[in-house]
Design a protein around this motif. Sequence first.
Motif, PDB file in Angstrom:
ATOM      1  N   VAL A 159       8.145  -0.821  -1.645  1.00 55.29           N
ATOM      2  CA  VAL A 159       8.793   0.472  -1.849  1.00 55.29           C
ATOM      3  C   VAL A 159       7.947   1.753  -1.494  1.00 55.29           C
ATOM      4  N   ILE A 160       6.958   1.853  -1.704  1.00 54.52           N
ATOM      5  CA  ILE A 160       5.974   2.828  -1.415  1.00 54.52           C
ATOM      6  C   ILE A 160       5.795   3.228   0.134  1.00 54.52           C
ATOM      7  N   LEU A 161       5.651   1.905   0.853  1.00 56.58           N
ATOM      8  CA  LEU A 161       5.732   2.134   2.351  1.00 56.58           C
ATOM      9  C   LEU A 161       6.933   2.824   2.979  1.00 56.58           C
ATOM     10  N   SER A 162       8.009   2.427   2.152  1.00 53.26           N
ATOM     11  CA  SER A 162       9.328   3.166   2.774  1.00 53.26           C
ATOM     12  C   SER A 162       9.633   4.516   2.153  1.00 53.26           C
ATOM     13  N   ARG A 163       8.914   4.658   1.022  1.00 52.14           N
ATOM     14  CA  ARG A 163       8.891   6.282   0.388  1.00 52.14           C
ATOM     15  C   ARG A 163       8.261   7.080   1.488  1.00 52.14           C
ATOM     16  N   ILE A 164       7.120   6.806   1.652  1.00 43.89           N
ATOM     17  CA  ILE A 164       6.261   7.768   2.235  1.00 43.89           C
ATOM     18  C   ILE A 164       7.036   8.319   3.448  1.00 43.89           C
ATOM     19  N   PRO A 165       7.379   7.834   4.446  1.00 44.74           N
ATOM     20  CA  PRO A 165       8.141   8.592   5.522  1.00 44.74           C
ATOM     21  C   PRO A 165       9.482   9.039   5.255  1.00 44.74           C
TER      22      PRO A 165
END
Length: 442
Positions: A159-165
């Motif tokens: 979720v975080i890795l999707s959220r950053i970009p």
Amino acid sequence: MAKRTLGLGKAAKAKKQKTESASESATPVPATTSTTTGAASNEITVELDDEVDPDDELAQLKGLWNTYLRSERDNEYVLNGIVHECDRLLRNEQDKSKLSAEFHAIYAVTLAELAIFHTEDETKGSTVKEFFDAALERIELGQESYPDAAELRLAKARVILSRIPLEYISKMDVDTTSKKFEVNVAKLLDEALESYTAAEETIESTKEYKLFDQNTFEILNSLDDLLDIIHTFGKSDELAEGLDSDEEDSDAEEEVQLSKKHPLYKIQHSDKYSAWLQTHQVKFAELITIQYKDTLLSKSTEQLSESEQTQLHFYKQVCKKTGQVLLQTAEPLSQIFTSLTYDSDNEEEAIDGVSASEAQTKAIKLTKQAVEFFKKAEEDEDPQSWVDVAEAIIDLGNLYDYESKDQVDAYAVAEERLKRANNATNGKFQTILDDLLNKDEE
């Protein structure tokens, strides 16, 4: 050789364009309350493994999620169906603590995946931020009952890795400063990697190797995409979307150097994230090898069932990706070795504190590993997979001392593979073969 996949930003735009006309009526709410979507009234075929009880509601939910994973992912109807099913299970289960960690993980990742379809919906009420907030809230609720569950830690990383970009980098330009920006992106990225590492340790200690699957593999792919986006940030729009480095135009817009005050500067100028990816990508490949070694890897192709053939295809995908990541890690070391050894204008004894011999030794070790993983990824009927091995061996040969026996032998092995692939494809790889033969004549 080591091509990168399409960046998340461009992927989001591609999905958005494909679904605008097909799914305008399917607007999911990003909260965890129940909702009836267009998907609820459409029939979705869900494939279940033979050994799964078709009356098991969680198994059906997993099947629905796997249906989405295997699809082109250009339609949010299936995701809406998963949200609808999760809400139904929540309503029907009086004791919420009985809902498994996997249930919460699927629900959370589905919400995060839905955000990709709503990157341009900021004025419609269903914002990207709301989807990610709801996803992380679902993980927190799950961790109240399962605080150490690897599934939830993996879901958090994803979720975080999707959220950053999608939520944060999309709001930046080259003049953005950390002081004014709302989030410490480097700290958030560290949090994602720490969550993944904790899950990995749990999987190793409990030997739940089945969790090293397509879902977990995509976390590593997301990190690779994200690092590509960050390292190309400030270049032309196309490069910033994470296109293959092999497709870069030499006349492309000059790179803009980010200020030390920029939120992405720390990540862009740190080697630790690429090193982390290389370490954990290799570990992933090694652990799924353990998972498969006594099953599909011990059988001939003719002995494999349909589901095992799917697993084998996935295994080869992982091995190919691992080879690519290893070559990416070796590339800067190879450049240092080449510059210090063959560039007559370079009189330095070291670059970034690394001497030619140190760079050569480290790059050879990484490239040898890459060759072995590309060999594991080879397919009898896929000439491109033979070429992948050959190109990695050429990279290895380039690292050996000039005209040494190791270099000559490496080029000979690569030439044999390239000729085989070229003959099988009516000359498709002639340019690569010619380049190698020219090396021999130099």
